[in-house]
Design an enzyme around this catalytic site. Structure first.
Site, PDB file in Angstrom:
ATOM      1  N   TYR A 135      39.250  20.391 -31.005  1.00  0.00           N
ATOM      2  CA  TYR A 135      39.080  19.035 -30.500  1.00  0.00           C
ATOM      3  C   TYR A 135      37.597  18.728 -30.482  1.00  0.00           C
ATOM      4  CZ  TYR A 135      38.514  15.004 -27.627  1.00  0.00           C
ATOM      5  OH  TYR A 135      38.124  13.771 -27.190  1.00  0.00           O
TER       6      TYR A 135
ATOM      7  N   ASN B   5      70.725 -25.047 -47.818  1.00  0.00           N
ATOM      8  CA  ASN B   5      69.570 -25.686 -47.204  1.00  0.00           C
ATOM      9  C   ASN B   5      68.660 -24.586 -46.669  1.00  0.00           C
ATOM     10  OD1 ASN B   5      67.790 -27.256 -45.692  1.00  0.00           O
ATOM     11  ND2 ASN B   5      69.166 -27.275 -43.922  1.00  0.00           N
TER      12      ASN B   5
ATOM     13  N   ARG C  55      71.032 -14.204 -31.637  1.00  0.00           N
ATOM     14  CA  ARG C  55      71.622 -13.128 -32.439  1.00  0.00           C
ATOM     15  C   ARG C  55      70.736 -11.890 -32.506  1.00  0.00           C
ATOM     16  NH1 ARG C  55      72.731 -17.175 -37.371  1.00  0.00           N
ATOM     17  NH2 ARG C  55      71.184 -18.371 -36.210  1.00  0.00           N
TER      18      ARG C  55
ATOM     19  N   LYS D  48      37.347  12.414 -32.204  1.00  0.00           N
ATOM     20  CA  LYS D  48      37.230  11.083 -31.607  1.00  0.00           C
ATOM     21  C   LYS D  48      35.755  10.801 -31.369  1.00  0.00           C
ATOM     22  CE  LYS D  48      36.457   9.986 -27.713  1.00  0.00           C
ATOM     23  NZ  LYS D  48      36.214   9.915 -26.284  1.00  0.00           N
TER      24      LYS D  48
ATOM     25  N   GLY E 155      59.828 -20.968 -37.838  1.00  0.00           N
ATOM     26  CA  GLY E 155      59.140 -19.785 -37.328  1.00  0.00           C
ATOM     27  C   GLY E 155      59.815 -18.477 -37.682  1.00  0.00           C
TER      28      GLY E 155
HETATM   29  C1  UD1 Z   1      69.097 -24.077 -39.877  1.00  0.00           C
HETATM   30  C2  UD1 Z   1      69.648 -25.313 -40.613  1.00  0.00           C
HETATM   31  C3  UD1 Z   1      70.551 -24.848 -41.738  1.00  0.00           C
HETATM   32  C4  UD1 Z   1      69.760 -23.967 -42.665  1.00  0.00           C
HETATM   33  C5  UD1 Z   1      69.110 -22.811 -41.916  1.00  0.00           C
HETATM   34  C6  UD1 Z   1      68.123 -22.114 -42.841  1.00  0.00           C
HETATM   35  C7  UD1 Z   1      69.868 -27.146 -39.018  1.00  0.00           C
HETATM   36  C8  UD1 Z   1      70.790 -27.918 -38.151  1.00  0.00           C
HETATM   37  N1  UD1 Z   1      70.394 -26.126 -39.682  1.00  0.00           N
HETATM   38  O1  UD1 Z   1      70.197 -23.354 -39.309  1.00  0.00           O
HETATM   39  O2  UD1 Z   1      71.061 -25.973 -42.467  1.00  0.00           O
HETATM   40  O3  UD1 Z   1      70.584 -23.500 -43.709  1.00  0.00           O
HETATM   41  O4  UD1 Z   1      68.347 -23.282 -40.797  1.00  0.00           O
HETATM   42  O5  UD1 Z   1      67.565 -20.988 -42.247  1.00  0.00           O
HETATM   43  O6  UD1 Z   1      68.708 -27.493 -39.126  1.00  0.00           O
HETATM   44  N2  UD1 Z   1      64.625 -24.632 -33.377  1.00  0.00           N
HETATM   45  C9  UD1 Z   1      63.827 -25.328 -32.497  1.00  0.00           C
HETATM   46  N3  UD1 Z   1      64.409 -26.149 -31.585  1.00  0.00           N
HETATM   47  C10 UD1 Z   1      65.752 -26.311 -31.493  1.00  0.00           C
HETATM   48  C11 UD1 Z   1      66.562 -25.593 -32.417  1.00  0.00           C
HETATM   49  C12 UD1 Z   1      65.968 -24.758 -33.351  1.00  0.00           C
HETATM   50  O7  UD1 Z   1      62.608 -25.221 -32.536  1.00  0.00           O
HETATM   51  O8  UD1 Z   1      66.195 -27.085 -30.652  1.00  0.00           O
HETATM   52  C13 UD1 Z   1      63.979 -23.745 -34.370  1.00  0.00           C
HETATM   53  C14 UD1 Z   1      64.370 -22.286 -34.240  1.00  0.00           C
HETATM   54  O9  UD1 Z   1      63.455 -21.586 -33.438  1.00  0.00           O
HETATM   55  C15 UD1 Z   1      64.284 -21.811 -35.688  1.00  0.00           C
HETATM   56  C16 UD1 Z   1      64.612 -23.050 -36.498  1.00  0.00           C
HETATM   57  O10 UD1 Z   1      64.413 -24.159 -35.642  1.00  0.00           O
HETATM   58  O11 UD1 Z   1      62.974 -21.372 -36.018  1.00  0.00           O
HETATM   59  C17 UD1 Z   1      66.035 -23.035 -37.027  1.00  0.00           C
HETATM   60  O12 UD1 Z   1      66.941 -22.921 -35.991  1.00  0.00           O
HETATM   61  P1  UD1 Z   1      68.189 -21.956 -36.092  1.00  0.00           P
HETATM   62  O13 UD1 Z   1      68.961 -22.083 -34.834  1.00  0.00           O
HETATM   63  O14 UD1 Z   1      67.763 -20.624 -36.546  1.00  0.00           O
HETATM   64  O15 UD1 Z   1      68.991 -22.742 -37.248  1.00  0.00           O
HETATM   65  P2  UD1 Z   1      70.029 -22.131 -38.240  1.00  0.00           P
HETATM   66  O16 UD1 Z   1      71.334 -22.009 -37.556  1.00  0.00           O
HETATM   67  O17 UD1 Z   1      69.472 -20.939 -38.891  1.00  0.00           O
HETATM   68 CA    CA Z   2      67.567 -19.527 -38.594  1.00  0.00          CA
END
Ligand code: UD1
Ligand code: CA
Length: 456
Positions: free
Chosen positions: A364, A167, A16, A349, A103
């Site tokens: 300068y 969550n 996104r 500088k 992250g």
């Molecule tokens: C996730 C939660 C959601 C919560 C939201 C809060 C899940 C399934 N959903 O959704 O319930 O409300 O965060 O912000 O957990 N990532 C990985 N590996 C993967 C997938 C994701 O490392 O395979 C990391 C992404 O880099 C990110 C974090 O996990 O930092 C969350 O992933 P993202 O896809 O942003 O989840 P959300 O759709 O925001």
């Molecule tokens: Ca997220």
């Protein structure tokens, strides 16, 4: 107390954002999102921080190559948060407390996380009640407020979607149980991903429902999923920094028009006008005033220094009551001794201005050492670069450099010397004497004047 292991999920692509860069490297307050999360994790003093990385992973790793305390876990294919945690758990002992962070959730503070870590239950979730829960997983709770399940929005029915408990994604759990729960997560959902959130239904079925801890400040758990949210986080960061600096007594003309992207140490009675950006390590002594529209990076301003509007200062040190600007550009290695003054459209500088020395306008000054009480006339240029290397200019105390002088370095101007305006100085100018290096003024009579003479 079990030893603490932090897992930071940072493998996602961040579609996104529509950026070429991995999302966790996009800057918030001038630093990568992930750097903020790591700062927060470190404040909890964990045994180790496991970072799950994947999408454009090498860029992420190399951005943090100097951090020795990180353990990197590669998730080659992003199969979901549950899958990511499962991988990270492979390197975590049974007897451990695990904290999962994201992250892309950078405004968290250690206080609330410590409560999650310390909670004496196998599973704790950080939740928030929000007005608009769109996009988040919804938290189903039982009569005691414990988690029955977390349902992702895509998989939720209309009634579940109306729940405003979200969550945050951030949770703490005992490693031994988390490993079992994460292993049992299935990808039978709308996205065909392994959702970490599925562990809550499992835990509840086992009679160990997760405990909810509500985050006191919802801003702390906001994620940066697109450019709009990132800008919103930047605004929250700005507000937080402004409040912090005002608590130290700094008077901000407008807290909404102040940006701090680093650390700041301040004395008393510091005043900062509108649209000022402080970056890196900044130190502002007692009574320092910063005018409007200034950017200061890695500067140390002594007590009483006044910076007027529209200045750009980087790597500058002032020693006491100096005056800078408006419209001055001072680059790294600029040093101003007590009482020195730099005016409009002056660039410096790697130059030291001695006590009470002045460069008022349009100059300068590079690679120079300028003695005390020297006056630098308007338009003076140190010609420090010959196309190959940089050369030094030395100006003795109380020298007077006339306007529009070019000082071709290396060159030395003696103490109390006067250099006539418009000179191109290529040789050393002796102390205490007037040196001129320009053609003499002549007046050549024109034809018209000669006619005039004969007529008269
Ligand atoms: C996730 C939660 C959601 C919560 C939201 C809060 C899940 C399934 N959903 O959704 O319930 O409300 O965060 O912000 O957990 N990532 C990985 N590996 C993967 C997938 C994701 O490392 O395979 C990391 C992404 O880099 C990110 C974090 O996990 O930092 C969350 O992933 P993202 O896809 O942003 O989840 P959300 O759709 O925001
Ligand atoms: Ca997220």
């Amino acid at each position: 107390m079990l030893p603490l292991y932090v897992i930071v999920l940072a493998a996602g692509e961040g579609k996104r954002m529509r950026s070429e860069q991995p999302k966790v490297l996009l800057p918030l307050a001038g630093r990568p999102l992930l750097a903020h999360v790591l700062d927060c994790a470190r404040a909890l003093d964990p045994m180790r921080i496991n970072v799950v990385y994947g999408h454009r992973g090498e860029a992420v790793r190399s951005a943090f190559s100097s951090a020795q305390d990180l353990h990197w876990i590669h998730q080659a294919v992003q199969r979901g948060t549950g899958h990511a945690v499962r991988l990270a758990l492979e390197d975590i002992p049974e007897q451990a407390r695990v904290l999962v962070l994201y992250g892309d959730v950078p405004l968290l503070r250690p206080g609330v996380l410590q409560r999650l870590v310390d909670a004496r239950t196998p599973l704790v979730l950080l939740v928030a009640e929000v007005l608009d829960p769109t996009g988040y997983g919804r938290v189903m709770r039982d009569g005691l407020g414990q988690v029955r399940a977390v349902i992702e929005e895509r998989d939720a029915d209309a009634e579940q979607r109306s729940i405003r408990w979200i969550n945050t994604g951030i949770l703490a759990a005992d490693a031994r149980r988390l490993r079992v729960w994460a292993a049992n997560v299935r990808d039978t959902n709308a996205q065909r991903e392994f959702y970490l959130t599925d562990i809550f239904a499992q835990a509840a079925e086992e009679g160990l429902p997760g405990l909810c801890i509500e985050v006191p400040d919802v801003k702390e758990v906001l994620g940066a999923n697109d450019a709009m949210q990132l800008a919103e986080l930047e605004a929250h960061f700005r507000e937080r920094a402004a409040l912090e600096i005002m608590r130290k007594g700094v008077r901000l003309a407008d807290p909404r028009r102040f940006d701090q992207r680093g650390s700041v140490r301040v004395g008393h009675d510091v005043e900062i006008d509108i649209d000022v950006i402080l970056e890196g390590e900044v130190e502002l002594g007692d009574g320092v005033h910063i005018g409007p529209f200034c950017q200061l990076r890695d500067v140390r301003l002594g007590p009483g220094t006044e910076v007027l509007g529209h200045c750009d200062l980087q790597g500058v040190v002032t020693d006491g009551l100096c005056r800078i600007g408006p419209y001055a550009r001072l680059r790294p290695g600029s040093e101003l001794a007590e009482g020195a003054a730099v005016g409009n459209f002056v660039e410096m500088k790697n130059t030291r201005l001695g006590a009470h020395a002045k460069a008022g306008h349009l100059s300068y000054l590079g690679d120079a050492n300028i003695g005390q009480h020297v006056n630098i006339g308007a338009g003076t240029i140190t010609c420090n670069y010959d196309g190959h290397s940089k050369h030094h200019t030395e100006i003795g105390e109380e020298a007077f450099i006339g306007s529009n002088t070019a000082l071709v370095a290396p060159v030395h101007i003696g103490a109390r010397a006067t250099v006539g305006a418009g000179s191109v100085i290529t040789k050393n100018a002796p102390a205490g004497q007037l040196t001129l290096a320009r053609t003499r003024q002549v007046t050549v009579p024109t034809k018209h004047e000669e006619c005039g003479k004969t007529d008269g």
